[in-house]
Design a protein around this motif. Structure first.
Motif, PDB file in Angstrom:
ATOM      1  N   VAL A  51       0.845  -1.194   0.000  1.00 54.53           N
ATOM      2  CA  VAL A  51       0.000   0.000   0.000  1.00 54.53           C
ATOM      3  C   VAL A  51       0.883   1.248   0.000  1.00 54.53           C
ATOM      4  O   VAL A  51       0.687   2.166  -0.805  1.00 54.53           O
ATOM      5  CB  VAL A  51      -0.944   0.003   1.218  1.00 54.53           C
ATOM      6  CG1 VAL A  51      -1.851   1.215   1.178  1.00 54.53           C
ATOM      7  CG2 VAL A  51      -1.781  -1.266   1.259  1.00 54.53           C
ATOM      8  N   MET A 108       1.546   4.059  -3.053  1.00 55.52           N
ATOM      9  CA  MET A 108       1.371   5.501  -2.886  1.00 55.52           C
ATOM     10  C   MET A 108       2.599   6.244  -3.400  1.00 55.52           C
ATOM     11  O   MET A 108       2.481   7.249  -4.108  1.00 55.52           O
ATOM     12  CB  MET A 108       1.162   5.832  -1.411  1.00 55.52           C
ATOM     13  CG  MET A 108      -0.184   5.402  -0.877  1.00 55.52           C
ATOM     14  SD  MET A 108      -0.108   5.258   0.911  1.00 55.52           S
ATOM     15  CE  MET A 108      -1.174   6.538   1.395  1.00 55.52           C
ATOM     16  N   GLN A 146       2.694   6.047  -7.251  1.00 51.93           N
ATOM     17  CA  GLN A 146       1.676   6.887  -7.889  1.00 51.93           C
ATOM     18  C   GLN A 146       2.179   8.318  -7.981  1.00 51.93           C
ATOM     19  O   GLN A 146       1.961   9.009  -8.962  1.00 51.93           O
ATOM     20  CB  GLN A 146       0.387   6.869  -7.059  1.00 51.93           C
ATOM     21  CG  GLN A 146      -0.515   5.718  -7.379  1.00 51.93           C
ATOM     22  CD  GLN A 146      -1.768   5.764  -6.531  1.00 51.93           C
ATOM     23  OE1 GLN A 146      -1.744   6.183  -5.373  1.00 51.93           O
ATOM     24  NE2 GLN A 146      -2.872   5.319  -7.095  1.00 51.93           N
ATOM     25  N   PHE A 172      -2.351  -9.250  -7.926  1.00 51.83           N
ATOM     26  CA  PHE A 172      -3.339  -8.224  -8.240  1.00 51.83           C
ATOM     27  C   PHE A 172      -3.441  -7.041  -7.268  1.00 51.83           C
ATOM     28  O   PHE A 172      -3.779  -5.950  -7.723  1.00 51.83           O
ATOM     29  CB  PHE A 172      -4.716  -8.845  -8.529  1.00 51.83           C
ATOM     30  CG  PHE A 172      -5.679  -8.834  -7.382  1.00 51.83           C
ATOM     31  CD1 PHE A 172      -6.442  -7.698  -7.117  1.00 51.83           C
ATOM     32  CD2 PHE A 172      -5.815  -9.934  -6.581  1.00 51.83           C
ATOM     33  CE1 PHE A 172      -7.333  -7.690  -6.057  1.00 51.83           C
ATOM     34  CE2 PHE A 172      -6.706  -9.914  -5.531  1.00 51.83           C
ATOM     35  CZ  PHE A 172      -7.464  -8.793  -5.265  1.00 51.83           C
ATOM     36  N   PRO A 173      -3.119  -7.173  -5.969  1.00 48.28           N
ATOM     37  CA  PRO A 173      -3.276  -5.985  -5.120  1.00 48.28           C
ATOM     38  C   PRO A 173      -2.490  -4.772  -5.640  1.00 48.28           C
ATOM     39  O   PRO A 173      -2.976  -3.650  -5.616  1.00 48.28           O
ATOM     40  CB  PRO A 173      -2.720  -6.445  -3.772  1.00 48.28           C
ATOM     41  CG  PRO A 173      -2.901  -7.909  -3.765  1.00 48.28           C
ATOM     42  CD  PRO A 173      -2.706  -8.341  -5.184  1.00 48.28           C
ATOM     43  N   GLN A 233      -4.558  -3.125  -8.279  1.00 47.31           N
ATOM     44  CA  GLN A 233      -5.708  -2.449  -7.700  1.00 47.31           C
ATOM     45  C   GLN A 233      -5.269  -1.131  -7.064  1.00 47.31           C
ATOM     46  O   GLN A 233      -5.920  -0.115  -7.207  1.00 47.31           O
ATOM     47  CB  GLN A 233      -6.366  -3.373  -6.662  1.00 47.31           C
ATOM     48  CG  GLN A 233      -7.749  -2.925  -6.266  1.00 47.31           C
ATOM     49  CD  GLN A 233      -7.884  -2.724  -4.775  1.00 47.31           C
ATOM     50  OE1 GLN A 233      -6.894  -2.666  -4.055  1.00 47.31           O
ATOM     51  NE2 GLN A 233      -9.107  -2.634  -4.315  1.00 47.31           N
ATOM     52  N   LEU A 234      -4.135  -1.162  -6.363  1.00 49.00           N
ATOM     53  CA  LEU A 234      -3.679   0.028  -5.650  1.00 49.00           C
ATOM     54  C   LEU A 234      -3.128   1.088  -6.600  1.00 49.00           C
ATOM     55  O   LEU A 234      -3.332   2.277  -6.393  1.00 49.00           O
ATOM     56  CB  LEU A 234      -2.602  -0.358  -4.629  1.00 49.00           C
ATOM     57  CG  LEU A 234      -3.112  -1.146  -3.422  1.00 49.00           C
ATOM     58  CD1 LEU A 234      -1.980  -1.856  -2.715  1.00 49.00           C
ATOM     59  CD2 LEU A 234      -3.838  -0.216  -2.459  1.00 49.00           C
ATOM     60  N   TYR A 273      -2.799  -6.821   3.018  1.00 45.21           N
ATOM     61  CA  TYR A 273      -3.806  -5.888   2.519  1.00 45.21           C
ATOM     62  C   TYR A 273      -5.012  -6.648   1.977  1.00 45.21           C
ATOM     63  O   TYR A 273      -6.154  -6.305   2.244  1.00 45.21           O
ATOM     64  CB  TYR A 273      -3.169  -5.032   1.425  1.00 45.21           C
ATOM     65  CG  TYR A 273      -4.139  -4.215   0.619  1.00 45.21           C
ATOM     66  CD1 TYR A 273      -4.849  -3.166   1.206  1.00 45.21           C
ATOM     67  CD2 TYR A 273      -4.348  -4.480  -0.725  1.00 45.21           C
ATOM     68  CE1 TYR A 273      -5.740  -2.418   0.460  1.00 45.21           C
ATOM     69  CE2 TYR A 273      -5.240  -3.730  -1.474  1.00 45.21           C
ATOM     70  CZ  TYR A 273      -5.934  -2.708  -0.875  1.00 45.21           C
ATOM     71  OH  TYR A 273      -6.817  -1.968  -1.613  1.00 45.21           O
ATOM     72  N   GLN A 297      -3.243  -1.093   7.138  1.00 51.36           N
ATOM     73  CA  GLN A 297      -3.054  -1.047   5.687  1.00 51.36           C
ATOM     74  C   GLN A 297      -4.328  -0.597   4.978  1.00 51.36           C
ATOM     75  O   GLN A 297      -4.271   0.099   3.973  1.00 51.36           O
ATOM     76  CB  GLN A 297      -2.600  -2.404   5.136  1.00 51.36           C
ATOM     77  CG  GLN A 297      -1.280  -2.892   5.697  1.00 51.36           C
ATOM     78  CD  GLN A 297      -0.114  -1.943   5.452  1.00 51.36           C
ATOM     79  OE1 GLN A 297      -0.080  -1.221   4.469  1.00 51.36           O
ATOM     80  NE2 GLN A 297       0.843  -1.932   6.360  1.00 51.36           N
ATOM     81  N   TRP A 339      -0.464  15.430  -1.413  1.00 50.16           N
ATOM     82  CA  TRP A 339       0.628  14.464  -1.433  1.00 50.16           C
ATOM     83  C   TRP A 339       1.487  14.527  -0.183  1.00 50.16           C
ATOM     84  O   TRP A 339       2.078  13.520   0.211  1.00 50.16           O
ATOM     85  CB  TRP A 339       1.485  14.669  -2.688  1.00 50.16           C
ATOM     86  CG  TRP A 339       0.761  14.212  -3.912  1.00 50.16           C
ATOM     87  CD1 TRP A 339       0.154  14.992  -4.851  1.00 50.16           C
ATOM     88  CD2 TRP A 339       0.528  12.862  -4.312  1.00 50.16           C
ATOM     89  NE1 TRP A 339      -0.434  14.207  -5.814  1.00 50.16           N
ATOM     90  CE2 TRP A 339      -0.218  12.896  -5.511  1.00 50.16           C
ATOM     91  CE3 TRP A 339       0.890  11.619  -3.775  1.00 50.16           C
ATOM     92  CZ2 TRP A 339      -0.618  11.750  -6.190  1.00 50.16           C
ATOM     93  CZ3 TRP A 339       0.497  10.479  -4.432  1.00 50.16           C
ATOM     94  CH2 TRP A 339      -0.252  10.543  -5.624  1.00 50.16           C
ATOM     95  N   MET A 375       2.178  11.049   1.652  1.00 49.53           N
ATOM     96  CA  MET A 375       3.541  10.551   1.825  1.00 49.53           C
ATOM     97  C   MET A 375       3.897  10.415   3.310  1.00 49.53           C
ATOM     98  O   MET A 375       4.571   9.467   3.711  1.00 49.53           O
ATOM     99  CB  MET A 375       4.553  11.471   1.135  1.00 49.53           C
ATOM    100  CG  MET A 375       4.499  11.415  -0.373  1.00 49.53           C
ATOM    101  SD  MET A 375       4.841   9.777  -1.054  1.00 49.53           S
ATOM    102  CE  MET A 375       3.245   9.339  -1.697  1.00 49.53           C
TER     103      MET A 375
END
Lengths: 302, 286
Positions: free
Chosen positions: A127, A131, A134, A238-239, A242-243, B220, B236, B250, B254
């Protein structure tokens, strides 16, 4: 004489009690496997022939779910294709890992530090990594596109561009997926007998020849292990997808297991999802079987 | 004499050159690995306006520690952290105990069918997890366990084949003498396990404990499938809903990522050896 007859008898009774202790000790994992693995596993085979969806009573529809998956649902094929495309990251990651392991396989100051750096993403939460990436892949303000345009390139919008999103996810996967294979390769490189290299040096073999004829066959069992485990992982991955992208744009980054997840948890079509799960399971088994057959040609166990 | 030194020097220069090239490549590799993490850290410390500055600014003009203050006092994050601990720790302790106990039986006790049973157990590992996702959910739903921590906690308590495999390998290497002495003293197998095997197996227990803690902490998919009520979310899941909650903030996203990574990084800093040995052993013997 009597001592002789008593002794085996006593040993036998000890053995018998040991047997019951043994069965008692191994009972928990067997109960766990039976209840949480084998029962649902078998049950899902039955489900895959029904219209089960938790709601109205399920109808037995024979192979209808399978027929629908194979002939009447283009997304099954599209996402399956996406999955194999994403799995291209496996050979790339393996080659880069081997190169890094070869570089690290020497008495180098800071060797452990570098090894740690490559390993770091392996233990981090997906996760959090998603982030970060991205943000790096961000089309307008991302770090990557800033440096690429500094180089005079015209970079794509990565995660939001249908043509590039999967490629971006592969980059992320290679970056984050090398830790384990580097460690395994390093261990394997250390296990290739140095006498082989010495003999080759005496015969006047160069570095490249030594690599091809000694190193590559010497580490082939580990290469095979890494290949199989990575393929199994990649075909079910796949996670990450998805994320990073939510499967888009236009399903371009939806893998087949992600699609399975959508059918089951967004549309609640459990019967159909069970059929797709079995379809995926069979594909995975098939890919592994092919690899085992091929392995006889290139894996050398000494 | 002079030729020897010349060749000697030449060889040495060659080796130094090779090492320099290797260092250069390693540094490039290291930078590629580090940049995403450093950029996360840099962004997390920026004041709001600086995130979209162009060209990107690596060192924030002022360190906006408030971003972290916000995360550390975020009720969702705190609740998520404790929920995660509650899910991970009982499974970990009981699961490791179950694994070690059965591994001891498989490694040292004599009973009929022992090795066949072991192979059967290990053989179940070939069932792909993705295939199990749906049937397991259906089963837990009929149990009424969905939207609770039960599916995340209870199955793990019965032990995992992979971990049993790892422990069996370890316990097999232990010498029989201590056990035999305890047997003569009339100790039963459970006593032997508690008093002799567990202390000797400590390194393996720590290795697997760390690996499974980290895996549980990072999980997750499990929470995503089973938990619906936000009060039950693990860290998570909270983190994942974070990015949709803060959208383009952001700095906060972050900072959240940094905070979520801290426990893993601390664990890794202190127990790097266990992580790496654990993985190398599983790979080579598996």
């Amino acid at each position: 004489m009597s001592a002789n007859t008593v002794k085996p008898a006593k040993k036998k009774s000890l053995y018998r009690s040991e047997m019951w202790w043994g069965f008692l000790f191994i009972a928990p994992p067997f109960i766990g496997v039976l209840v949480f693995l084998l029962y649902p596993f078998v049950n899902s085979l039955y489900m895959s022939f029904t219209t089960f969806n938790f709601g109205q009573p399920a109808d037995f529809t024979g192979v209808a779910n399978y027929k629908r998956a194979l002939t009447n649902d283009p997304l099954v094929w599209k996402t399956l294709w996406n999955t194999f495309y994403a799995a291209l990251g496996v050979p790339v990651s393996m080659i880069v890992s081997l190169i890094i392991a070869l570089l690290l396989d020497r008495k180098l100051r800071g060797r452990n530090f570098f090894r740690m750096m490559f390993f770091l993403p392996t233990i981090c939460s997906m996760v959090a990594l998603a982030m970060i990436w991205q943000w790096i892949f961000n089309a307008d303000f991302g770090l990557l596109n800033y440096y690429l345009s500094e180089l005079g390139l015209n970079p794509p919008a990565w995660l939001v561009d249908e043509k590039w999103a999967m490629f971006a996810i592969i980059i992320q996967g290679v970056w984050g997926g090398m830790g384990v294979s580097i460690i395994l390769y390093l261990a394997a490189l250390g296990n290739v007998p140095s006498s082989l290299y010495e003999a080759a040096t005496v015969d006047g073999a160069g570095g490249w020849n030594k690599f091809i004829h000694i190193t590559v066959p010497g580490i082939s069992p580990v290469t095979f292990f890494v290949l199989i485990t990575s393929l199994i992982g990649a075909l079910q991955d796949f996670p990450r997808f998805q994320l990073l992208t939510g499967g888009g744009p236009n399903y371009s980054t939806t893998t087949i297991v992600y699609y399975l997840y959508t059918i089951a948890f967004e549309y609640s079509e459990m019967g159909y999802a069970s059929a797709i799960a079995w379809f995926i399971g069979i594909i995975i088994m098939f890919v592994i079987l092919i690899n085992f057959l091929l392995s006889k040609r290139w894996v050398h166990y000494n | 004499m002079s030729t020897t030194t010349a060749t000697g020097r030449k060889v040495k220069t060659g080796a130094t050159l090779a090492n320099t090239v290797v260092y250069l490549l390693m540094i490039i590799g290291g930078v590629i690995m580090a940049v995403p993490f450093l950029w996360m850290l840099s962004t997390s410390l920026k004041p709001d306006g600086e995130v979209f500055s162009y060209p990107p600014q690596w060192i924030p003009s002022t360190f906006a520690w408030d971003n972290y203050k916000l995360i550390f006092t975020d009720a969702h994050m705190i609740r998520g952290f404790f929920n995660t601990m509650f899910v991970v720790i009982p499974t970990l302790v009981i699961g490791l105990f179950a694994c070690a106990l059965s591994a001891y039986a498989f490694a040292k006790l004599r009973f009929p069918g022992r090795d066949k049973l072991f192979m059967t157990l290990v053989g179940t590992m070939v069932i792909p997890g993705a295939v199990m996702m749906i049937p397991a959910f259906i089963m837990f739903k009929t149990f009424g366990w969905t939207d609770s921590w039960k599916p995340l906690i209870i199955p793990g308590m019965f032990g995992a084949p992979m971990t049993i495999f790892f422990f069996r390998q370890f316990i097999k290497q232990l010498p029989d003498e201590l056990e035999d002495a305890a047997k003569i003293d009339g100790m039963n197998p459970f006593g032997i396990f508690m008093k002799i095997i567990i202390p000797l197996t400590k390194p393996a227990l720590i290795t697997q404990g760390i690996l499974s803690f980290n895996a549980g902490y990072n999980d997750y998919l499990g929470p995503l499938i089973y938990l619906n009520t936000p009060e039950k979310y693990t860290l998570q899941l909270e983190l994942a809903s974070f990015s949709s909650y803060y959208v383009t903030e952001w700095t906060l996203i972050m900072a959240g990522a940094v905070v979520a990574l801290i426990p893993t990084l601390i664990l890794f800093a202190f127990a790097q050896r266990f992580f790496i040995e654990g993985i190398a052993l599983t790979g080579i013997k598996g």
